[in-house]
Structures are given as structure tokens and as C-alpha cells.
Design a protein around this motif. Structure first.
Motif, PDB file in Angstrom:
ATOM      1  N   MET A   1      45.416 -14.555 -15.706  1.00 23.50           N
ATOM      2  CA  MET A   1      45.244 -14.315 -17.126  1.00 23.50           C
ATOM      3  C   MET A   1      43.983 -13.521 -17.447  1.00 23.50           C
ATOM      4  O   MET A   1      43.525 -13.489 -18.562  1.00 23.50           O
ATOM      5  N   GLU A   2      43.385 -12.894 -16.469  1.00 24.98           N
ATOM      6  CA  GLU A   2      42.088 -12.291 -16.673  1.00 24.98           C
ATOM      7  C   GLU A   2      42.121 -10.783 -16.839  1.00 24.98           C
ATOM      8  O   GLU A   2      41.094 -10.149 -16.918  1.00 24.98           O
ATOM      9  N   LYS A   3      43.327 -10.155 -16.832  1.00 29.05           N
ATOM     10  CA  LYS A   3      43.396  -8.698 -16.886  1.00 29.05           C
ATOM     11  C   LYS A   3      42.906  -8.190 -18.228  1.00 29.05           C
ATOM     12  O   LYS A   3      43.229  -8.739 -19.268  1.00 29.05           O
ATOM     13  N   PRO A   4      42.141  -7.098 -18.240  1.00 24.76           N
ATOM     14  CA  PRO A   4      41.728  -6.521 -19.508  1.00 24.76           C
ATOM     15  C   PRO A   4      42.916  -5.896 -20.208  1.00 24.76           C
ATOM     16  O   PRO A   4      43.892  -5.505 -19.587  1.00 24.76           O
ATOM     17  N   ALA A   5      42.819  -5.792 -21.523  1.00 23.16           N
ATOM     18  CA  ALA A   5      43.927  -5.229 -22.292  1.00 23.16           C
ATOM     19  C   ALA A   5      44.054  -3.748 -21.994  1.00 23.16           C
ATOM     20  O   ALA A   5      43.105  -2.992 -22.054  1.00 23.16           O
ATOM     21  N   SER A   6      45.251  -3.313 -21.645  1.00 24.78           N
ATOM     22  CA  SER A   6      45.516  -1.906 -21.377  1.00 24.78           C
ATOM     23  C   SER A   6      45.882  -1.197 -22.661  1.00 24.78           C
ATOM     24  O   SER A   6      46.023  -1.809 -23.716  1.00 24.78           O
ATOM     25  N   PRO A  48      41.172 -14.602 -24.031  1.00 26.40           N
ATOM     26  CA  PRO A  48      41.374 -13.427 -24.896  1.00 26.40           C
ATOM     27  C   PRO A  48      41.431 -12.142 -24.071  1.00 26.40           C
ATOM     28  O   PRO A  48      40.667 -11.966 -23.120  1.00 26.40           O
ATOM     29  N   GLY A  49      42.368 -11.266 -24.406  1.00 23.86           N
ATOM     30  CA  GLY A  49      42.527 -10.009 -23.698  1.00 23.86           C
ATOM     31  C   GLY A  49      43.321 -10.125 -22.416  1.00 23.86           C
ATOM     32  O   GLY A  49      43.456  -9.150 -21.673  1.00 23.86           O
ATOM     33  N   LEU A  56      52.312 -12.971 -25.289  1.00 28.69           N
ATOM     34  CA  LEU A  56      52.520 -13.765 -26.491  1.00 28.69           C
ATOM     35  C   LEU A  56      52.731 -12.876 -27.706  1.00 28.69           C
ATOM     36  O   LEU A  56      53.631 -13.117 -28.525  1.00 28.69           O
ATOM     37  N   ASN A  57      51.931 -11.821 -27.829  1.00 30.54           N
ATOM     38  CA  ASN A  57      52.109 -10.885 -28.941  1.00 30.54           C
ATOM     39  C   ASN A  57      53.485 -10.227 -28.877  1.00 30.54           C
ATOM     40  O   ASN A  57      54.144 -10.026 -29.899  1.00 30.54           O
TER      41      ASN A  57
END
Length: 294
Positions: A1-6, A48-49, A56-57
């Protein structure tokens, strides 16, 4: 769950935000349908991120989109690992018109943000609809946990009225179907299961809800018994009204016109996202989201 938002995740977030903005501010609300009944959240938090937040979004966006044409649907958004998978569904009250269902689901989703901030699971029940998501699969699983009970005041036991109430509830129990309504003189009753249950599971759930309703609300003027996957409700002497808005009213006509405009706006947003995604791929970029809608 740690990947930054692309970039792709950012596009999903923008799309989801636009959908909620359109649905919340441009679809007229029926205040009774949007009344908050209960909500709950899991104790597990996501980062977050993370990939889970992106999934989820995507899930919530799918729920809002689907409510424009269906009273019930369920989705599963897959991830690169089991901890990134998110399950979700919504259920509108079966007597609602599609514009009212879409508005209710969008408003329920807006409640989830502040109520269940950064949690891996959440549920909201409004008067007209129910929305739930979680990272543990709950779809198709029967759950008779009491999540909300409300019994109205009693002005003394009216034997005739309570006899009619019991008859209405017995009728609901034997009616069949996922959505059931009944009435006798001044007594109304309504019951509904979430659409992921089988008919056997639904019957089992409603039997328990109705049993509890009779036992725990006694001679109350109205009673609501919400279990995790179904509910049963009754009202006497007009204490509550369990009917959808008047589809012939001027307000409903305005709602349908606005609804058509929103569908056009959402289609435009979808085309914009497709175009931006195409441009991103043309000029390079990584970060993909794996999804699978059941």
C-alpha cells in the motif's frame, strides 16, 4: 500500500471528484431520501497516496456511475497484492426512480469521506440507499448483526392497531422477493434485502429482522430494525412515510431533466480522461491500475 500516486491515479481522483461535484450540486435532493440513518467504519487504516486509496476511489466512482442506471450493483477492484483489493456495493430502495437513486448514492459516498477517513472499510445507510466498501470480501455473505434499531414513542397499547401491525409484518415475511411492501388502514410496512443475498439468505435475514422488530418495539408508533444485510420497518398513523417521491410532481420532472444533463457531463468527463490517458501514453508514463468488476 505504499506506492506513490501515479499520473493515472491522479486522473482517477480528478474524475471521481468531478462526478461527486456534479451529482452533489446539480442533482436536486429529496431531503427525506438523503436523511442519514447510520454509518460505520473499520479500524484498519490505509496509507494516503497508496494503491489501496487509488483502488477505493475507482470503486466509489464505479458505484456512483452505476447508480445512474441500476438500483443495485457490486464491484471488486483488483490490486497487485491482496491487501490492495477493495470490494463494494450499493443498494437503492427499489421504489426509487433512477435520478433519485443516483443522487442518494452520490450523497452517501460524500458521507463516507469525513466519516471513514483513510479507513479500509466503511458503510453508510441513508433513507433511500446503502453504500459499503471493505478490503475483506463481504459480498454474498449473510450477516444478521443488528446495526441500527429505533422504536418510536408509545401512547398506550392499541390492540387493534398492533394486530394490524403484526398482520402487515407477517405479510412482509411471507411476501417473497428482495423488496417487500404492505399496509392495512393506517399501518405501513416495508422490508428489503441487499441484492447480493440469495432468496434463501434474504428470507432468513428478514425473518430475523421482523422477529426482533415485533419483540423489541412492542406497542411503538413506528419501528426500524436494520441488520447488516436487510431491514424491516413499520409505521402507524402516518408516523413515517415509506414511499418514494411523487414521480408526477414538477420537482421530479426537473430532476429528470437535470439528470440527463449530468449524464452528458459525465460522458464528457470520461472522454476527457480517455484523451488525457492517450496523450500520457503517447509521451510516456507508467502506473497502471488493475481492476475487475464483478
Amino acid at each position: 500500500m505504499e506506492k506513490p500516486a501515479s499520473t493515472h491515479h491522479l486522473l482517477l481522483l480528478i474524475t471521481f471528484s468531478l462526478q461527486l461535484f456534479c451529482a452533489y450540486f446539480f442533482i436536486p435532493a429529496h431531503s427525506s431520501l438523503d436523511t442519514f440513518l447510520y454509518g460505520g467504519c473499520s479500524q484498519i487504516k490505509y496509507t494516503p497516496g497508496s494503491q489501496y486509496e487509488s483502488n477505493l476511489n475507482s470503486l466509489l466512482s464505479s458505484l456512483v456511475n452505476s447508480a445512474t442506471y441500476s438500483a443495485y450493483n457490486k464491484f471488486t477492484i483488483m490490486g497487485s497484492s491482496r491487501q490492495d483489493v477493495v470490494y463494494g456495493l450499493y443498494q437503492c430502495r427499489a421504489d426509487l426512480a433512477m435520478p433519485d437513486c443516483a443522487s442518494c448514492v452520490a450523497r452517501a459516498v460524500t458521507h463516507l469521506g469525513p466519516l471513514c477517513s483513510e479507513t479500509c472499510g466503511g458503510a453508510v445507510q441513508l433513507e433511500g440507499c446503502f453504500v459499503k466498501y471493505d478490503n475483506a470480501s463481504f459480498i454474498g455473505v449473510e450477516d444478521k448483526t443488528v446495526v441500527m434499531k429505533k422504536c418510536g414513542p408509545s401512547d398506550g397499547y392499541n390492540e387493534d392497531e398492533m394486530s394490524r401491525r403484526d398482520a402487515v409484518l407477517t405479510g412482509l415475511n411471507g411476501a417473497g422477493g428482495l423488496y417487500r411492501v404492505g399496509g392495512s388502514e393506517d399501518v405501513q410496512g416495508v422490508a428489503q434485502c441487499i441484492g447480493d443475498l440469495s432468496m434463501g439468505q434474504c428470507q432468513d435475514c428478514l425473518t430475523e429482522a421482523i422477529r426482533r422488530l415485533k419483540a423489541e418495539c412492542g406497542g411503538a408508533a413506528f419501528g426500524d430494525m436494520f441488520l447488516a444485510k436487510c431491514y424491516a420497518r413499520y409505521s402507524t398513523s402516518g408516523a413515517h412515510v415509506y414511499a418514494g417521491p411523487n414521480h408526477d410532481s414538477p420537482h421530479h420532472g426537473e430532476s429528470e431533466k437535470t439528470f440527463a444533463i449530468i449524464i452528458g457531463l459525465l460522458a464528457g468527463v470520461a472522454l476527457l480522461i480517455i484523451f488525457l490517458t492517450f496523450v500520457r501514453r503517447m509521451f510516456g508514463g507508467n502506473g497502471e491500475i488493475s481492476s475487475n468488476h464483478n
